[in-house]
Design a protein around this motif. Structure first.
Motif, short mmCIF file in Angstrom:
data_model
loop_
_atom_site.label_atom_id
_atom_site.label_comp_id
_atom_site.label_asym_id
_atom_site.label_seq_id
_atom_site.Cartn_x
_atom_site.Cartn_y
_atom_site.Cartn_z
N ASP A 21 -2.40 -6.73 -0.28
CA ASP A 21 -3.74 -7.33 -0.34
C ASP A 21 -4.49 -6.56 0.70
OD1 ASP A 21 -2.69 -8.36 1.95
OD2 ASP A 21 -2.91 -10.35 1.33
N SER A 22 -4.01 -5.49 1.40
CA SER A 22 -4.84 -4.70 2.22
C SER A 22 -4.26 -3.43 2.60
CB SER A 22 -5.12 -5.43 3.68
OG SER A 22 -3.58 -5.93 4.04
N GLY A 23 -5.08 -2.64 3.28
CA GLY A 23 -4.59 -1.29 3.77
C GLY A 23 -5.09 -0.11 3.05
N LEU B 61 2.77 0.40 8.54
CA LEU B 61 3.63 0.61 7.67
C LEU B 61 4.65 1.88 7.57
CD1 LEU B 61 1.60 -0.62 4.62
CD2 LEU B 61 3.57 -1.94 5.47
N TYR B 62 6.08 1.50 7.22
CA TYR B 62 6.88 2.63 7.43
C TYR B 62 7.75 2.41 6.29
CZ TYR B 62 5.58 3.19 12.18
OH TYR B 62 4.95 3.40 13.39
N ILE B 63 8.14 3.78 5.79
CA ILE B 63 9.34 3.55 4.99
C ILE B 63 10.65 3.85 5.27
CG2 ILE B 63 9.94 4.86 2.85
CD1 ILE B 63 7.88 3.39 2.02
N TYR B 64 11.63 2.87 4.97
CA TYR B 64 12.84 3.39 5.29
C TYR B 64 13.87 3.52 4.28
CZ TYR B 64 14.69 -1.42 3.81
OH TYR B 64 15.01 -2.46 2.91
N LYS B 65 14.61 4.54 4.52
CA LYS B 65 15.88 4.96 3.74
C LYS B 65 17.27 4.89 4.27
CE LYS B 65 13.78 8.90 1.86
NZ LYS B 65 13.77 10.49 1.44
N VAL B 66 17.98 4.17 3.39
CA VAL B 66 19.46 4.02 3.71
C VAL B 66 20.28 5.07 2.84
CG1 VAL B 66 21.45 2.66 3.81
CG2 VAL B 66 19.11 1.62 4.36
N ASN C 160 -8.16 7.06 0.03
CA ASN C 160 -9.40 7.39 0.50
C ASN C 160 -10.37 6.37 0.17
OD1 ASN C 160 -8.40 9.51 1.76
ND2 ASN C 160 -8.89 10.81 -0.07
N SER C 161 -11.33 5.99 1.14
CA SER C 161 -12.50 5.22 1.06
C SER C 161 -11.87 3.76 0.49
CB SER C 161 -13.41 5.58 -0.31
OG SER C 161 -13.92 6.99 0.12
N MET C 162 -10.62 3.36 0.64
CA MET C 162 -10.20 2.04 0.36
C MET C 162 -10.67 1.02 1.69
SD MET C 162 -8.46 0.80 -2.02
CE MET C 162 -7.14 -0.56 -2.54
N THR C 163 -10.94 -0.12 1.08
CA THR C 163 -11.12 -1.32 2.40
C THR C 163 -10.37 -2.46 1.79
OG1 THR C 163 -13.06 -2.28 0.96
CG2 THR C 163 -13.37 -0.41 2.71
N ASP C 164 -10.28 -3.37 2.59
CA ASP C 164 -9.28 -4.64 2.22
C ASP C 164 -10.17 -5.55 1.16
OD1 ASP C 164 -7.55 -3.82 4.26
OD2 ASP C 164 -8.16 -5.62 5.53
N ALA C 165 -11.52 -5.21 0.97
CA ALA C 165 -12.10 -6.09 -0.15
C ALA C 165 -11.96 -5.07 -1.26
CB ALA C 165 -13.67 -5.64 0.28
N ASN C 166 -11.33 -4.08 -1.37
CA ASN C 166 -11.04 -3.54 -2.82
C ASN C 166 -9.68 -4.00 -3.22
OD1 ASN C 166 -12.22 -0.80 -1.40
ND2 ASN C 166 -13.15 -1.37 -2.92
N TRP C 167 -9.02 -4.72 -2.70
CA TRP C 167 -7.70 -5.07 -3.10
C TRP C 167 -7.89 -6.57 -4.04
CZ3 TRP C 167 -3.50 -2.49 -2.87
CH2 TRP C 167 -3.31 -1.33 -2.20
N SER C 168 -7.18 -6.62 -4.91
CA SER C 168 -7.25 -7.97 -5.78
C SER C 168 -5.68 -8.23 -6.10
CB SER C 168 -7.88 -7.75 -6.96
OG SER C 168 -7.96 -8.86 -8.03
N THR C 169 -5.29 -9.57 -6.17
CA THR C 169 -4.02 -9.79 -6.48
C THR C 169 -4.30 -10.47 -7.97
OG1 THR C 169 -4.71 -11.98 -5.52
CG2 THR C 169 -3.48 -10.50 -4.25
N ASN D 271 10.17 6.77 8.16
CA ASN D 271 9.26 7.63 7.96
C ASN D 271 7.98 6.90 8.14
OD1 ASN D 271 11.47 8.81 6.28
ND2 ASN D 271 10.24 10.49 6.41
N ASP D 272 6.75 7.10 8.92
CA ASP D 272 5.41 6.97 8.90
C ASP D 272 4.77 7.02 7.56
OD1 ASP D 272 4.54 9.47 8.85
OD2 ASP D 272 3.88 9.36 10.85
N ALA D 273 3.64 6.51 7.57
CA ALA D 273 2.68 6.38 6.09
C ALA D 273 2.56 7.74 5.75
CB ALA D 273 1.36 5.42 6.42
N ILE D 274 2.30 8.86 6.40
CA ILE D 274 2.16 9.98 5.92
C ILE D 274 3.37 10.79 5.72
CG2 ILE D 274 -0.31 10.27 7.07
CD1 ILE D 274 0.70 12.04 9.08
N GLY D 275 4.52 10.16 5.88
CA GLY D 275 5.85 10.95 5.39
C GLY D 275 6.59 11.62 6.68
N LYS D 276 5.80 11.42 7.86
CA LYS D 276 6.69 11.94 9.07
C LYS D 276 7.71 11.38 9.24
CE LYS D 276 5.71 13.15 13.77
NZ LYS D 276 5.10 13.11 14.83
#
Length: 181
Positions: free
Chosen positions: A60-62, A160-165, A78-87, A132-137
């Motif tokens: 609902d954000s990010g 936000l982070y992505i984890y891999k096991v 790009n150009s995304m705001t929290d107001a653009n999200w809809s559930t 990994n961080d949000a840009i994949g690093k």
């Protein structure tokens, strides 16, 4: 409204944009039949044959979207705001619940307060966790021994982070997201 810039490989045209409302955005390595599209409109397994990427947009954000497959492609909105999200989505099925139920790794707390440890519990007795961080690093790796591991969030920024096991033979066991706040 979500506007996507979808770059084409080896293309000099930087003006390819998608101006649309999206719930799930999937990329397949093959063409799907009409029956397959209808059957998988709300739920698709993260390891489905031929599935290259699956961004669910169930937040609902990010400004980032995370691929639910083990490949973990990252998308910056790009150009995304929290107001653009809809559930308000068309599918009656809560796909996030299905993802958690199928997870092979438990992570807690999620989100984690900066400075506290992120705890992982997996069925693998020996594995490696990577963050990994949000840009994949790649920002952190940690060995799992005895089905448990703890990763300190003190050196991580908020976000936000992505984890891999991964197993010792480099098979991806699980891949999900976590947040540091």
């Amino acid at each position: 409204m979500v506007i996507f810039f979808l770059p084409a490989r080896n293309s000099n045209n930087n003006d390819r944009r998608l101006n649309a409302f999206l719930d799930d955005f999937r990329v397949w390595k093959r063409a799907l039949s009409a029956e397959e599209v209808v059957a998988m409109q709300c739920i698709v397994a993260p390891n489905a044959a031929g599935l290259e990427a699956n961004w669910k947009f169930n937040k609902d954000s990010g400004v980032a979207a995370f691929d639910q497959t083990a490949i973990t492609h990252f998308a910056i909105l790009n150009s995304m705001t929290d107001a653009n999200w809809s559930t308000d989505v068309a599918c009656a099925v809560d796909m996030a619940v299905n993802d958690v139920a199928s997870a092979k790794t438990k992570i807690y707390p999620n989100p984690v307060k900066k400075g506290h440890d992120i705890h992982f519990v997996t069925k693998e007795k020996s594995a490696t966790i990577s963050l990994n961080d949000a840009i994949g690093k790649l920002v952190k790796t940690q060995k799992v021994s005895g089905e448990k591991a703890s990763v300190s969030s003190s050196n991580l920024g908020t976000g936000l982070y992505i984890y891999k096991v991964q197993s010792t033979d480099n098979n991806i066991i699980d891949s999900r997201k976590t947040r540091v706040k």
